[in-house]
Scaffold this motif. Structure first.
Motif, PDB file in Angstrom:
ATOM      1  N   VAL A  40       0.797  -1.008   0.056  1.00 21.75           N
ATOM      2  CA  VAL A  40       0.055   0.146   0.008  1.00 21.75           C
ATOM      3  C   VAL A  40       0.847   1.208  -0.001  1.00 21.75           C
ATOM      4  CG1 VAL A  40      -2.032   1.175   1.269  1.00 21.75           C
ATOM      5  CG2 VAL A  40      -1.675  -1.389   1.195  1.00 21.75           C
ATOM      6  N   ILE A  41       0.702   2.038  -0.813  1.00 21.92           N
ATOM      7  CA  ILE A  41       1.475   3.463  -1.008  1.00 21.92           C
ATOM      8  C   ILE A  41       0.538   4.458  -0.594  1.00 21.92           C
ATOM      9  CG2 ILE A  41       2.437   5.186  -2.706  1.00 21.92           C
ATOM     10  CD1 ILE A  41       3.898   2.214  -2.362  1.00 21.92           C
ATOM     11  N   GLY A  42       1.145   5.346   0.233  1.00 29.12           N
ATOM     12  CA  GLY A  42       0.375   6.304   0.911  1.00 29.12           C
ATOM     13  C   GLY A  42       1.148   6.921   2.177  1.00 29.12           C
ATOM     14  N   THR A  43       0.618   7.769   3.046  1.00 25.64           N
ATOM     15  CA  THR A  43       1.141   8.355   4.089  1.00 25.64           C
ATOM     16  C   THR A  43       0.533   7.546   5.287  1.00 25.64           C
ATOM     17  OG1 THR A  43       1.274  10.467   3.020  1.00 25.64           O
ATOM     18  CG2 THR A  43       1.611  10.397   5.446  1.00 25.64           C
ATOM     19  N   PRO A  44       1.569   6.819   6.022  1.00 22.88           N
ATOM     20  CA  PRO A  44       1.217   5.992   7.056  1.00 22.88           C
ATOM     21  C   PRO A  44       0.927   6.712   8.103  1.00 22.88           C
ATOM     22  CG  PRO A  44       3.232   4.991   6.130  1.00 22.88           C
ATOM     23  CD  PRO A  44       3.013   6.615   5.436  1.00 22.88           C
ATOM     24  N   ALA A  45      -0.311   6.540   8.932  1.00 23.91           N
ATOM     25  CA  ALA A  45      -0.954   7.193  10.077  1.00 23.91           C
ATOM     26  C   ALA A  45      -1.026   6.053  11.034  1.00 23.91           C
ATOM     27  CB  ALA A  45      -2.028   8.040   9.695  1.00 23.91           C
ATOM     28  N   GLY A  46      -0.487   6.646  12.497  1.00 25.06           N
ATOM     29  CA  GLY A  46      -0.813   5.718  13.437  1.00 25.06           C
ATOM     30  C   GLY A  46      -2.343   5.978  14.110  1.00 25.06           C
ATOM     31  N   GLN A  47      -2.638   4.965  14.884  1.00 27.39           N
ATOM     32  CA  GLN A  47      -4.100   5.339  15.358  1.00 27.39           C
ATOM     33  C   GLN A  47      -3.901   5.241  16.999  1.00 27.39           C
ATOM     34  OE1 GLN A  47      -7.100   2.644  13.699  1.00 27.39           O
ATOM     35  NE2 GLN A  47      -7.928   1.823  15.885  1.00 27.39           N
ATOM     36  N   GLY A  48      -3.948   6.325  17.055  1.00 30.65           N
ATOM     37  CA  GLY A  48      -3.590   6.733  18.820  1.00 30.65           C
ATOM     38  C   GLY A  48      -4.874   7.111  19.480  1.00 30.65           C
ATOM     39  N   ALA A  49      -4.540   8.466  19.882  1.00 28.16           N
ATOM     40  CA  ALA A  49      -5.593   9.239  20.864  1.00 28.16           C
ATOM     41  C   ALA A  49      -6.886   9.441  20.321  1.00 28.16           C
ATOM     42  CB  ALA A  49      -4.936  10.212  21.608  1.00 28.16           C
ATOM     43  N   ARG A  87       9.400  11.158  17.838  1.00 33.92           N
ATOM     44  CA  ARG A  87       7.937  11.568  18.216  1.00 33.92           C
ATOM     45  C   ARG A  87       7.202  11.678  16.809  1.00 33.92           C
ATOM     46  NH1 ARG A  87       8.292  15.692  23.089  1.00 33.92           N
ATOM     47  NH2 ARG A  87       6.286  14.393  23.742  1.00 33.92           N
ATOM     48  N   THR A  88       7.928  12.254  16.071  1.00 36.68           N
ATOM     49  CA  THR A  88       7.212  12.742  14.623  1.00 36.68           C
ATOM     50  C   THR A  88       6.608  11.513  14.002  1.00 36.68           C
ATOM     51  OG1 THR A  88       9.205  12.992  13.335  1.00 36.68           O
ATOM     52  CG2 THR A  88       8.227  14.846  14.777  1.00 36.68           C
ATOM     53  N   THR A  89       7.275  10.360  14.000  1.00 32.72           N
ATOM     54  CA  THR A  89       6.916   9.354  13.044  1.00 32.72           C
ATOM     55  C   THR A  89       5.598   8.408  13.706  1.00 32.72           C
ATOM     56  OG1 THR A  89       8.710   7.762  13.755  1.00 32.72           O
ATOM     57  CG2 THR A  89       8.942   9.198  11.935  1.00 32.72           C
ATOM     58  N   GLY A  90       5.388   8.623  14.962  1.00 28.46           N
ATOM     59  CA  GLY A  90       4.234   7.802  15.624  1.00 28.46           C
ATOM     60  C   GLY A  90       4.764   6.415  16.079  1.00 28.46           C
ATOM     61  N   ASP A  91       4.028   5.891  17.096  1.00 26.27           N
ATOM     62  CA  ASP A  91       4.491   4.781  17.790  1.00 26.27           C
ATOM     63  C   ASP A  91       4.165   3.637  16.828  1.00 26.27           C
ATOM     64  OD1 ASP A  91       4.886   6.369  19.952  1.00 26.27           O
ATOM     65  OD2 ASP A  91       3.253   5.481  20.961  1.00 26.27           O
ATOM     66  N   SER A  92       5.271   2.562  16.860  1.00 28.92           N
ATOM     67  CA  SER A  92       4.835   1.378  16.192  1.00 28.92           C
ATOM     68  C   SER A  92       3.596   0.715  16.365  1.00 28.92           C
ATOM     69  CB  SER A  92       6.138   0.292  16.148  1.00 28.92           C
ATOM     70  OG  SER A  92       7.308   0.858  15.723  1.00 28.92           O
ATOM     71  N   ASP A  93       2.931   0.537  17.767  1.00 33.47           N
ATOM     72  CA  ASP A  93       1.950  -0.117  17.874  1.00 33.47           C
ATOM     73  C   ASP A  93       0.692   0.853  17.469  1.00 33.47           C
ATOM     74  OD1 ASP A  93       2.599   1.857  20.011  1.00 33.47           O
ATOM     75  OD2 ASP A  93       0.953   0.947  21.343  1.00 33.47           O
ATOM     76  N   HIS A  94       0.899   2.016  17.399  1.00 39.25           N
ATOM     77  CA  HIS A  94      -0.151   2.776  16.579  1.00 39.25           C
ATOM     78  C   HIS A  94      -0.324   2.676  15.291  1.00 39.25           C
ATOM     79  CE1 HIS A  94      -0.467   6.198  20.279  1.00 39.25           C
ATOM     80  NE2 HIS A  94      -0.245   4.822  20.738  1.00 39.25           N
ATOM     81  N   HIS A  95       0.892   2.298  14.467  1.00 36.48           N
ATOM     82  CA  HIS A  95       0.594   2.004  13.347  1.00 36.48           C
ATOM     83  C   HIS A  95      -0.134   0.574  12.956  1.00 36.48           C
ATOM     84  CE1 HIS A  95       2.781   5.346  11.342  1.00 36.48           C
ATOM     85  NE2 HIS A  95       3.510   5.146  12.565  1.00 36.48           N
TER      86      HIS A  95
END
Length: 181
Positions: A21-30, A118-126
């Motif tokens: 999948v090509i796109g901007t990865p975003a973590g699922q956080g707060a 901090r700017t790349t997000g946590d691995s578990d959120h991804h």
């Protein structure tokens, strides 16, 4: 030395899905409370397109459709199949993912090979974002089925197998307990 990612070795597993999948990865956080009991992810604007891209790639690869949930309805609105069984894989699942992040100018100046900030997000959120998107894509009925999870967060220059030249992810899903053919 570069190690390649291989299928989970214990227990036996069979590859069911492999997508890029090509796109901007975003973590699922707060979650943020928007009032009236409405909760949204704090990065909603980035998360929704990312999860949609993963869901669409999974449904295309498997020839399925996205589960259409309606509040308090036990079945998929599109096909009528029960939500609790709406997925290609039943039983335990293993998921591997390599998430390639965009490398900032600051990270490039520092010579960073890994997105460990901090700017790349946590691995578990991804991982949470990917697992939920796969569930929406009818890969499995519930991400609680995932018993083996391997997540790597990399830059395009990180010397790891499955690193992409631009932001995105390589995702593999295995059914556990079925001998490989």
């Amino acid at each position: 030395m570069i190690e390649t990612i291989t299928a989970p070795t214990t227990p036996p597993a069979t590859l069911v899905l492999e997508i890029t999948v090509i796109g901007t990865p975003a973590g699922q956080g707060a979650l943020s409370n928007k009032g009236g009991g409405r909760m949204v992810h704090s990065n909603h604007d980035a998360l929704i397109p990312w999860r949609t891209a993963i869901t669409q790639a999974a449904t295309r690869a498997l020839g399925t459709h996205q589960r259409v949930r309606v509040k308090k309805q036990p079945n998929c609105r599109r096909c009528g199949k029960p939500n609790r069984t709406h997925g290609v894989i039943s039983g335990p699942v293993a998921v591997q993912m390599v998430v390639t992040m965009e490398r900032s100018e600051a990270a490039a100046k520092r010579g960073d090979l890994w997105p460990a900030n901090r700017t790349t997000g946590d691995s578990d959120h991804h991982a949470r974002a990917v697992l939920d998107a796969l569930c929406n894509g009818s890969v499995y009925p519930d991400d609680g089925q995932v018993v083996v999870l391997e997540t790597q967060k990399v830059f395009s220059i990180t010397p790891v197998a499955d690193t992409l030249p631009r932001p995105g992810a390589v995702i593999r899903v295995y059914k556990i307990g079925v001998p490989a053919v």
